[in-house]
Design a protein around this motif. Sequence first.
Motif, PDB file in Angstrom:
ATOM      1  N   LEU A 162      39.823  28.851  73.243  1.00 26.39           N
ATOM      2  CA  LEU A 162      39.391  28.837  74.633  1.00 26.39           C
ATOM      3  C   LEU A 162      40.110  29.900  75.451  1.00 26.39           C
ATOM      4  O   LEU A 162      39.484  30.619  76.232  1.00 26.39           O
ATOM      5  N   ILE A 163      41.406  30.048  75.253  1.00 26.86           N
ATOM      6  CA  ILE A 163      42.163  31.071  75.973  1.00 26.86           C
ATOM      7  C   ILE A 163      41.683  32.461  75.591  1.00 26.86           C
ATOM      8  O   ILE A 163      41.546  33.334  76.440  1.00 26.86           O
TER       9      ILE A 163
ATOM     10  N   ARG B  79      42.151  28.307  63.935  1.00 28.64           N
ATOM     11  CA  ARG B  79      42.915  28.153  65.169  1.00 28.64           C
ATOM     12  C   ARG B  79      42.419  26.942  65.949  1.00 28.64           C
ATOM     13  O   ARG B  79      41.264  26.560  65.834  1.00 28.64           O
ATOM     14  N   ASN B  80      43.291  26.377  66.778  1.00 28.28           N
ATOM     15  CA  ASN B  80      42.895  25.174  67.502  1.00 28.28           C
ATOM     16  C   ASN B  80      42.026  25.506  68.702  1.00 28.28           C
ATOM     17  O   ASN B  80      41.817  26.660  69.059  1.00 28.28           O
ATOM     18  N   VAL B  81      41.524  24.474  69.347  1.00 34.90           N
ATOM     19  CA  VAL B  81      40.581  24.622  70.453  1.00 34.90           C
ATOM     20  C   VAL B  81      41.213  25.397  71.608  1.00 34.90           C
ATOM     21  O   VAL B  81      40.581  26.267  72.205  1.00 34.90           O
ATOM     22  N   GLY B  82      42.457  25.101  71.922  1.00 33.04           N
ATOM     23  CA  GLY B  82      43.128  25.771  73.038  1.00 33.04           C
ATOM     24  C   GLY B  82      43.252  27.270  72.835  1.00 33.04           C
ATOM     25  O   GLY B  82      42.994  28.053  73.756  1.00 33.04           O
TER      26      GLY B  82
ATOM     27  N   ARG C 216      38.688  33.267  74.588  1.00 35.56           N
ATOM     28  CA  ARG C 216      37.352  33.447  75.149  1.00 35.56           C
ATOM     29  C   ARG C 216      37.422  33.728  76.653  1.00 35.56           C
ATOM     30  O   ARG C 216      36.706  34.575  77.164  1.00 35.56           O
ATOM     31  N   ILE C 217      38.311  33.056  77.354  1.00 33.00           N
ATOM     32  CA  ILE C 217      38.402  33.225  78.807  1.00 33.00           C
ATOM     33  C   ILE C 217      39.166  34.486  79.170  1.00 33.00           C
ATOM     34  O   ILE C 217      38.692  35.317  79.932  1.00 33.00           O
ATOM     35  N   GLY C 218      40.380  34.644  78.640  1.00 35.08           N
ATOM     36  CA  GLY C 218      41.224  35.738  79.081  1.00 35.08           C
ATOM     37  C   GLY C 218      41.315  36.909  78.134  1.00 35.08           C
ATOM     38  O   GLY C 218      41.733  37.985  78.529  1.00 35.08           O
ATOM     39  N   GLY C 219      40.936  36.728  76.910  1.00 31.42           N
ATOM     40  CA  GLY C 219      41.102  37.784  75.931  1.00 31.42           C
ATOM     41  C   GLY C 219      40.212  38.985  76.163  1.00 31.42           C
ATOM     42  O   GLY C 219      40.581  40.114  75.873  1.00 31.42           O
ATOM     43  N   GLN C 220      39.044  38.770  76.713  1.00 32.58           N
ATOM     44  CA  GLN C 220      38.110  39.867  76.912  1.00 32.58           C
ATOM     45  C   GLN C 220      38.477  40.717  78.110  1.00 32.58           C
ATOM     46  O   GLN C 220      38.152  41.887  78.171  1.00 32.58           O
ATOM     47  N   THR C 221      39.165  40.158  79.085  1.00 36.03           N
ATOM     48  CA  THR C 221      39.477  40.895  80.314  1.00 36.03           C
ATOM     49  C   THR C 221      40.963  41.194  80.458  1.00 36.03           C
ATOM     50  O   THR C 221      41.391  41.656  81.507  1.00 36.03           O
ATOM     51  N   ARG C 222      41.747  40.933  79.462  1.00 33.32           N
ATOM     52  CA  ARG C 222      43.193  41.088  79.565  1.00 33.32           C
ATOM     53  C   ARG C 222      43.600  42.531  79.879  1.00 33.32           C
ATOM     54  O   ARG C 222      44.507  42.769  80.648  1.00 33.32           O
ATOM     55  N   GLU C 223      42.915  43.506  79.302  1.00 32.07           N
ATOM     56  CA  GLU C 223      43.276  44.907  79.540  1.00 32.07           C
ATOM     57  C   GLU C 223      42.980  45.316  80.981  1.00 32.07           C
ATOM     58  O   GLU C 223      43.681  46.132  81.561  1.00 32.07           O
ATOM     59  N   ARG C 224      41.937  44.784  81.569  1.00 33.38           N
ATOM     60  CA  ARG C 224      41.582  45.147  82.940  1.00 33.38           C
ATOM     61  C   ARG C 224      42.471  44.476  83.972  1.00 33.38           C
ATOM     62  O   ARG C 224      42.508  44.895  85.119  1.00 33.38           O
ATOM     63  N   MET C 225      43.200  43.430  83.599  1.00 31.99           N
ATOM     64  CA  MET C 225      44.001  42.677  84.551  1.00 31.99           C
ATOM     65  C   MET C 225      45.456  43.128  84.602  1.00 31.99           C
ATOM     66  O   MET C 225      46.265  42.463  85.203  1.00 31.99           O
TER      67      MET C 225
END
Length: 60
Positions: A34-35, A28-31, A37-46
């Motif tokens: 990065l997405i 997978r590409n850098v973008g 890593r930033i949002g994937g871990q907290t997506r369920e809580r948001m």
Amino acid sequence: MLKLLLVLAVGVAIGYGYGWKDAQQYDRNVGERLIERIGGQTRERMGNDVDTRYRGGDSR
């Protein structure tokens, strides 16, 4: 103006080299990484579904 074009050309060459090495290493590409890593871990809580959040059930 010539200095600006030279700096731009050097930046593009460095970026292309970095992208090439990164593409050889990862599927997978850098973008995408990065997405995740930033949002994937907290997506369920948001989530903003109040019924599911406070009742713990399905909102339908």
